[in-house]
Design an enzyme around this catalytic site. Sequence first.
Site, PDB file in Angstrom:
ATOM      1  N   GLU A 116       0.813  -1.212   0.000  1.00 55.97           N
ATOM      2  CA  GLU A 116       0.000   0.000   0.000  1.00 55.97           C
ATOM      3  C   GLU A 116       0.845   1.259   0.000  1.00 55.97           C
ATOM      4  O   GLU A 116       1.911   1.316   0.641  1.00 55.97           O
ATOM      5  CB  GLU A 116      -0.937   0.018   1.216  1.00 55.97           C
ATOM      6  CG  GLU A 116      -2.161  -0.831   0.968  1.00 55.97           C
ATOM      7  CD  GLU A 116      -2.990  -1.034   2.217  1.00 55.97           C
ATOM      8  OE1 GLU A 116      -2.478  -1.690   3.145  1.00 55.97           O
ATOM      9  OE2 GLU A 116      -4.117  -0.542   2.264  1.00 55.97           O
ATOM     10  N   CYS A 129       3.716   8.455   0.981  1.00 53.40           N
ATOM     11  CA  CYS A 129       4.038   7.555   2.083  1.00 53.40           C
ATOM     12  C   CYS A 129       4.146   6.150   1.496  1.00 53.40           C
ATOM     13  O   CYS A 129       3.172   5.620   0.966  1.00 53.40           O
ATOM     14  CB  CYS A 129       2.912   7.653   3.115  1.00 53.40           C
ATOM     15  SG  CYS A 129       3.149   6.535   4.495  1.00 53.40           S
ATOM     16  N   CYS A 136       3.760  -6.524   8.419  1.00 53.62           N
ATOM     17  CA  CYS A 136       4.772  -6.041   9.373  1.00 53.62           C
ATOM     18  C   CYS A 136       4.930  -7.069  10.490  1.00 53.62           C
ATOM     19  O   CYS A 136       3.931  -7.599  10.985  1.00 53.62           O
ATOM     20  CB  CYS A 136       4.325  -4.696   9.957  1.00 53.62           C
ATOM     21  SG  CYS A 136       5.554  -3.984  11.094  1.00 53.62           S
ATOM     22  N   CYS A 140       2.800  -3.746  17.279  1.00 55.43           N
ATOM     23  CA  CYS A 140       2.301  -2.565  17.967  1.00 55.43           C
ATOM     24  C   CYS A 140       0.768  -2.695  18.071  1.00 55.43           C
ATOM     25  O   CYS A 140       0.097  -2.933  17.062  1.00 55.43           O
ATOM     26  CB  CYS A 140       2.679  -1.305  17.196  1.00 55.43           C
ATOM     27  SG  CYS A 140       4.460  -1.188  16.913  1.00 55.43           S
ATOM     28  N   CYS A 143      -1.735  -0.443  15.871  1.00 58.80           N
ATOM     29  CA  CYS A 143      -1.524  -0.337  14.420  1.00 58.80           C
ATOM     30  C   CYS A 143      -2.209  -1.492  13.689  1.00 58.80           C
ATOM     31  O   CYS A 143      -2.016  -2.665  14.033  1.00 58.80           O
ATOM     32  CB  CYS A 143      -0.030  -0.331  14.125  1.00 58.80           C
ATOM     33  SG  CYS A 143       0.316  -0.212  12.362  1.00 58.80           S
ATOM     34  N   CYS A 367      -1.998   7.096   9.085  1.00 62.88           N
ATOM     35  CA  CYS A 367      -0.977   6.324   9.809  1.00 62.88           C
ATOM     36  C   CYS A 367      -1.604   5.145  10.524  1.00 62.88           C
ATOM     37  O   CYS A 367      -2.589   5.309  11.243  1.00 62.88           O
ATOM     38  CB  CYS A 367      -0.337   7.177  10.902  1.00 62.88           C
ATOM     39  SG  CYS A 367       0.688   8.468  10.303  1.00 62.88           S
TER      40      CYS A 367
END
Length: 413
Positions: A116, A129, A136, A140, A143, A367
């Site tokens: 993305e 971005c 990932c 976290c 996220c 984010c």
Amino acid sequence: MEKPLAILFVTKTPMGANVRINLFMKQLDLTGLTQTELSEFVATLGEPVYRGRQLFHAIQGRRIRSFDGITDLPKAFRTELEEWATIATLTLESRYVSSDGTRRYLFKTRDNLPVETVFIPEERRDTICFSSQSGCPLQCTFCLTAQLGLLRNLSAGEIVEQIIVALNDAYVEGVKPPHGTNLVGMGAGEPFLNFDELMRAVRIMKEPRGLNIVPNRVTVSTAGIVPRIRELATIPDRPHLAVSLAAPNDDLRNELMPINKKWPLRELLSACKEFEKSLKPAERLTFEYVMLDSVNDSDEHARQLARLLNRHRLRAKVNLIPHNPAEPLPYQPSPPERVTAFRALLESKDIPVYIRRPRGRDILAACGQLAARTESGPALVEIAKTNAKRPLASRTHSAPHNPRVKSLDQNRD
Ligand code: SAH
């Protein structure tokens, strides 16, 4: 890198003709090669060095995405390139346009994994971005990308290609963007767990005959991979560094960002202190702090954060990021008054603070919202599949309740 020489194996047919065999099943991705490597590659095809330079300029400078489009190359050479190589590995699955103009692209790699990218138009410059990994590995808790787990590292070519496609979508292939581009490595993934490919991409993108985006225009964000922070400091022409904190003490940070158990705050901040020596006169280190309602946003948290940064006497600024909510994340953004009070407290301790305005929340582009989501409901997922077969310009999804969706062509004024 894959050695271009190794892909060619010359043999003779019974009739005596030379036949070249591609030993790799996959075509070589030329978007991840430097100018010199491209020249080496074309040499294996019996072409002169200047063809490598020509190819580099076509791929990176003119952002052409098919060999057929490089019409200044002889037709026979283009056909040969087609056989051995590629300059378009990412396939656009879907494209979303937010009411604030932000665009989110969901691509698939050649092995069918999600990537993305987010394009954020701003008055004077645009920001892209990009993602450094598919998924990932860090966990976290605030996220959404974490929910995918790590699918794999992206190659330098796949990183560079994200920028090429986003710029082409905004400004048409071959057209120089009217204003500058900032890059932020804040998409999916932990850039410092894919350090070599990331830095290779940064080197390719800075070429004046290519994208011409200098490292000074690039910011890479890390969750705190300490050895790579130290390594980045030694690289002369390096991007800027942002470090995600999310908590001012180890107990809370262990909970929110489990990577903290490996590199706790003391080690992280001493690496940052070391990194400070590499800052240019006007440059500052950035600490990002996601603000989670009633979790890490009290006055006491602000005081702890100020003490932590001031104890290390760091030349840094703090970016407060109101949490971008997404199902099933168990958090809410801090209310605006809380964010302002938190800022005031930090500022009273001489710490410069910026509040990041959320962009593209309505299309899950902000984010921490990148998780290969194809919007709400099976209907849109279906559209995404149909769209994959259509040309880029017709593949637009608008955000729900979005009265100001611009089509691709409307954005080209
Ligand atoms: N892995 C890297 C880069 C990707 S995240 C890193 O951790 O820095 C980019 C930024 O988004 C980080 O500062 C992260 O803390 C923040 N972030 C993650 N999820 C978020 C969310 N849901 N809302 C707001 N910010 C978030």
